[in-house]
Design a protein around this motif. Sequence first.
Motif, mmCIF file in Angstrom:
data_model
loop_
_atom_site.group_PDB
_atom_site.id
_atom_site.type_symbol
_atom_site.label_atom_id
_atom_site.label_comp_id
_atom_site.label_asym_id
_atom_site.label_seq_id
_atom_site.Cartn_x
_atom_site.Cartn_y
_atom_site.Cartn_z
ATOM 1 N N SER A 171 -7.304 -0.368 -3.881
ATOM 2 C CA SER A 171 -7.835 -0.797 -2.788
ATOM 3 C C SER A 171 -9.275 -1.670 -3.299
ATOM 4 N N GLN A 199 0.955 12.216 -2.722
ATOM 5 C CA GLN A 199 0.794 13.546 -3.212
ATOM 6 C C GLN A 199 2.125 14.559 -3.563
ATOM 7 N N GLU A 202 -15.461 1.852 -1.648
ATOM 8 C CA GLU A 202 -15.659 3.231 -1.669
ATOM 9 C C GLU A 202 -14.707 4.010 -2.577
ATOM 10 N N SER A 203 -13.627 3.757 -2.852
ATOM 11 C CA SER A 203 -12.638 4.173 -3.684
ATOM 12 C C SER A 203 -11.412 4.348 -3.288
ATOM 13 N N ASP A 251 -9.681 6.738 -2.764
ATOM 14 C CA ASP A 251 -9.542 7.992 -2.064
ATOM 15 C C ASP A 251 -8.345 7.902 -0.882
ATOM 16 N N TRP A 252 -8.358 6.843 -0.093
ATOM 17 C CA TRP A 252 -7.529 6.645 1.061
ATOM 18 C C TRP A 252 -6.132 6.645 0.462
ATOM 19 N N LEU A 281 -5.043 8.090 -2.554
ATOM 20 C CA LEU A 281 -4.936 9.298 -3.298
ATOM 21 C C LEU A 281 -4.539 10.497 -2.293
ATOM 22 N N ASP A 282 -5.178 10.661 -1.096
ATOM 23 C CA ASP A 282 -5.088 11.597 -0.203
ATOM 24 C C ASP A 282 -3.657 11.582 0.518
ATOM 25 N N ASN A 283 -3.093 10.471 0.670
ATOM 26 C CA ASN A 283 -1.915 10.380 1.170
ATOM 27 C C ASN A 283 -0.685 11.211 0.932
ATOM 28 N N GLU A 339 -9.334 2.158 -10.825
ATOM 29 C CA GLU A 339 -10.305 1.923 -9.586
ATOM 30 C C GLU A 339 -11.197 0.778 -10.147
#
Length: 72
Positions: A4, A20, A8-9, A11-12, A14-16, A34
């Motif tokens: 991305s 996962q 911000e990182s 995370d958008w 990685l949290d998918n 990153e």
Amino acid sequence: MTLSPAEESADWFLDNPLFQAVPAVKEGRCAVLEPEAGSTFAVVAWALRMQSPLSLPWVAQELEALANEAIG
């Protein structure tokens, strides 16, 4: 690979739930490139994309470190 360009990182991503569900991710064996501080891209990803005789040895060392971190 930059996941991305957002500051911000990643995370958008990685949290998918789909991400996962990948077995290596479930087991904690993944490495994420990153963006560097103050940048919108990961230097390692850029070096992989824009390969040159000078960047390849450096990239190989960086990828080795990432792989060692991911597999423990």
